[in-house]
Design an enzyme around this catalytic site. Structure first.
Site, PDB file in Angstrom:
ATOM      1  N   HIS A 129       0.844  -1.200   0.000  1.00 20.61           N
ATOM      2  CA  HIS A 129       0.000   0.000   0.000  1.00 20.61           C
ATOM      3  C   HIS A 129       0.880   1.252   0.000  1.00 20.61           C
ATOM      4  O   HIS A 129       2.055   1.196   0.332  1.00 20.61           O
ATOM      5  CB  HIS A 129      -0.921   0.026   1.225  1.00 20.61           C
ATOM      6  CG  HIS A 129      -2.096  -0.907   1.106  1.00 20.61           C
ATOM      7  ND1 HIS A 129      -2.014  -2.230   1.435  1.00 20.61           N
ATOM      8  CD2 HIS A 129      -3.362  -0.703   0.668  1.00 20.61           C
ATOM      9  CE1 HIS A 129      -3.191  -2.809   1.214  1.00 20.61           C
ATOM     10  NE2 HIS A 129      -4.026  -1.905   0.748  1.00 20.61           N
ATOM     11  N   LYS A 133      -0.567   4.903   4.469  1.00 24.90           N
ATOM     12  CA  LYS A 133      -1.465   3.973   5.173  1.00 24.90           C
ATOM     13  C   LYS A 133      -0.964   3.785   6.604  1.00 24.90           C
ATOM     14  O   LYS A 133       0.227   3.561   6.827  1.00 24.90           O
ATOM     15  CB  LYS A 133      -1.520   2.628   4.446  1.00 24.90           C
ATOM     16  CG  LYS A 133      -2.498   1.658   5.095  1.00 24.90           C
ATOM     17  CD  LYS A 133      -2.849   0.503   4.179  1.00 24.90           C
ATOM     18  CE  LYS A 133      -3.795  -0.481   4.842  1.00 24.90           C
ATOM     19  NZ  LYS A 133      -5.109   0.104   5.131  1.00 24.90           N
TER      20      LYS A 133
HETATM   21  P1  NAD Z   1      -7.085   9.421   4.740  1.00 18.93           P
HETATM   22  O1  NAD Z   1      -6.072   9.545   5.815  1.00 18.93           O
HETATM   23  O2  NAD Z   1      -6.806  10.011   3.401  1.00 18.93           O
HETATM   24  O3  NAD Z   1      -8.495  10.030   5.247  1.00 18.93           O
HETATM   25  C1  NAD Z   1      -9.000   9.880   6.533  1.00 18.93           C
HETATM   26  C2  NAD Z   1      -9.812  11.122   6.846  1.00 18.93           C
HETATM   27  O4  NAD Z   1     -10.462  10.929   8.120  1.00 18.93           O
HETATM   28  C3  NAD Z   1      -8.959  12.397   6.973  1.00 18.93           C
HETATM   29  O5  NAD Z   1      -9.545  13.457   6.230  1.00 18.93           O
HETATM   30  C4  NAD Z   1      -8.986  12.686   8.468  1.00 18.93           C
HETATM   31  O6  NAD Z   1      -8.871  14.085   8.772  1.00 18.93           O
HETATM   32  C5  NAD Z   1     -10.349  12.142   8.835  1.00 18.93           C
HETATM   33  N1  NAD Z   1     -10.527  11.919  10.270  1.00 18.93           N
HETATM   34  C6  NAD Z   1      -9.597  11.645  11.228  1.00 18.93           C
HETATM   35  N2  NAD Z   1     -10.184  11.530  12.433  1.00 18.93           N
HETATM   36  C7  NAD Z   1     -11.510  11.739  12.238  1.00 18.93           C
HETATM   37  C8  NAD Z   1     -12.629  11.775  13.094  1.00 18.93           C
HETATM   38  N3  NAD Z   1     -12.501  11.540  14.415  1.00 18.93           N
HETATM   39  N4  NAD Z   1     -13.839  12.030  12.567  1.00 18.93           N
HETATM   40  C9  NAD Z   1     -13.990  12.249  11.233  1.00 18.93           C
HETATM   41  N5  NAD Z   1     -12.956  12.255  10.375  1.00 18.93           N
HETATM   42  C10 NAD Z   1     -11.727  11.997  10.863  1.00 18.93           C
HETATM   43  O7  NAD Z   1      -7.383   7.850   4.610  1.00 18.93           O
HETATM   44  P2  NAD Z   1      -8.101   7.083   3.398  1.00 18.93           P
HETATM   45  O8  NAD Z   1      -7.063   6.551   2.476  1.00 18.93           O
HETATM   46  O9  NAD Z   1      -9.215   7.917   2.866  1.00 18.93           O
HETATM   47  O10 NAD Z   1      -8.681   5.820   4.178  1.00 18.93           O
HETATM   48  C11 NAD Z   1      -9.615   5.984   5.239  1.00 18.93           C
HETATM   49  C12 NAD Z   1      -9.907   4.620   5.855  1.00 18.93           C
HETATM   50  O11 NAD Z   1     -10.557   3.781   4.883  1.00 18.93           O
HETATM   51  C13 NAD Z   1      -8.650   3.852   6.290  1.00 18.93           C
HETATM   52  O12 NAD Z   1      -8.953   3.094   7.449  1.00 18.93           O
HETATM   53  C14 NAD Z   1      -8.406   2.918   5.114  1.00 18.93           C
HETATM   54  O13 NAD Z   1      -7.667   1.773   5.452  1.00 18.93           O
HETATM   55  C15 NAD Z   1      -9.829   2.576   4.764  1.00 18.93           C
HETATM   56  N6  NAD Z   1     -10.023   2.053   3.404  1.00 18.93           N
HETATM   57  C16 NAD Z   1     -10.936   1.060   3.283  1.00 18.93           C
HETATM   58  C17 NAD Z   1     -11.219   0.555   2.040  1.00 18.93           C
HETATM   59  C18 NAD Z   1     -12.293  -0.488   1.905  1.00 18.93           C
HETATM   60  O14 NAD Z   1     -12.578  -0.935   0.777  1.00 18.93           O
HETATM   61  N7  NAD Z   1     -12.930  -0.905   3.003  1.00 18.93           N
HETATM   62  C19 NAD Z   1     -10.559   1.058   0.902  1.00 18.93           C
HETATM   63  C20 NAD Z   1      -9.642   2.093   1.054  1.00 18.93           C
HETATM   64  C21 NAD Z   1      -9.386   2.599   2.326  1.00 18.93           C
END
Ligand code: NAD
Length: 241
Positions: A129, A133
């Site tokens: 990744h 991440k």
């Molecule tokens: P990212 O770091 O780009 O985004 C996360 C966002 O959440 C940021 O904008 C951050 O400010 C915000 N955040 C932090 N604390 C928060 C809170 N208490 N309340 C609301 N928002 C808050 O990460 P990303 O790449 O967008 O991934 C987000 C999550 O999704 C990760 O856990 C990732 O592993 C997961 N993910 C899951 C899948 C899936 O298919 N299930 C796919 C991709 C990513």
């Protein structure tokens, strides 16, 4: 239009969820992130989609439960306590929970389970990744490893080996090796290899575009908006319709 709230709205996933939501019949009525928490103002939502951080999961679950709002939860790195909270909330609201919302990974997991049932070979799982991440191994890697363990009727915690370093000794039979690679802008790669004597089978998925997860999550949200009973659902339920 169906009212949608996105939690983690400023993140990589969140920004795409907000951008593509109208294609799935949703109007984004709340873009929740660290500067704007879930509040009573978001009560109009029919569905919440949360792709943020593990530390937020329980707050989102209790808010949705309290307000009777359906939830799509995609955040990874959740703890055992978070999993219990999902099960608890699922007694009052419908939830779609998946560590990976891509159709390809859903099929990969089925193929891995079948291979693990047919081959009692050494299993090694490598995931890669992007450098930002925060959790490792990936939620998807854990799901795939769980499928191997379940097919072999063992507990993953009894057989998993995270990386190797030093004089680790010969590889015990039944061990499941897990390796996390981090770098650059890799969206997500998972390879599960079955090593036999003189042959190797590798099953692999490569995500080329983050939108595959976004579309899977929005499709799940549309499925929930169609009216579902409380319970914990997975992508298989959404795809079965
Ligand atoms: P990212 O770091 O780009 O985004 C996360 C966002 O959440 C940021 O904008 C951050 O400010 C915000 N955040 C932090 N604390 C928060 C809170 N208490 N309340 C609301 N928002 C808050 O990460 P990303 O790449 O967008 O991934 C987000 C999550 O999704 C990760 O856990 C990732 O592993 C997961 N993910 C899951 C899948 C899936 O298919 N299930 C796919 C991709 C990513």
């Amino acid at each position: 239009m169906i009212a949608l709230v996105v939690v983690g709205a400023r993140g990589r996933m969140g920004r795409r969820l907000v951008a593509l939501a109208p294609e799935y019949g949703f109007e984004v009525v709340g873009a929740v992130d660290t500067d704007e928490p879930l509040t009573d103002r978001h009560r109009a939502a029919a569905v919440v989609i949360d792709f943020s951080v593990a530390a937020q999961a329980q707050a989102t679950l209790s808010w949705c439960s309290e307000h009777g709002v359906s939830l799509v939860l995609g955040t990874t790195g959740l703890s055992a306590a978070d999993e219990v909270a999902i099960d608890q909330a699922a007694t009052t609201i419908p939830i779609v929970r998946a560590a990976n919302f891509s159709l390809g990974v859903h099929v990969l997991a089925e193929l891995v389970a079948e291979a693990a049932r047919l081959l009692d070979w050494d299993v090694e799982l490598v995931e890669a990744h992007h450098r930002k991440k925060v959790d490792a191994p990936s939620g998807t890697a854990l799901v795939l490893a769980e499928r191997v363990a379940a097919a072999r009727q063992v507990h993953l915690s009894d057989v998993v080996r995270h990386g190797r370093d030093g004089i680790v000794g010969a590889r015990p039979a039944g061990e499941v090796g897990m390796h996390a690679v981090r770098g650059g802008s890799v969206v997500g790669e998972h390879a599960v290899s079955f090593y036999g004597d003189g042959e190797v089978v590798t099953l692999e998925h490569r995500a080329l575009d983050r939108d595959i997860f976004v579309r899977g999550a929005l499709r799940s949200a549309a499925w929930l908006a169609g009216g579902r009973a409380p319970g914990r659902h997975g992508l298989a339920d959404v795809l079965a319709r």
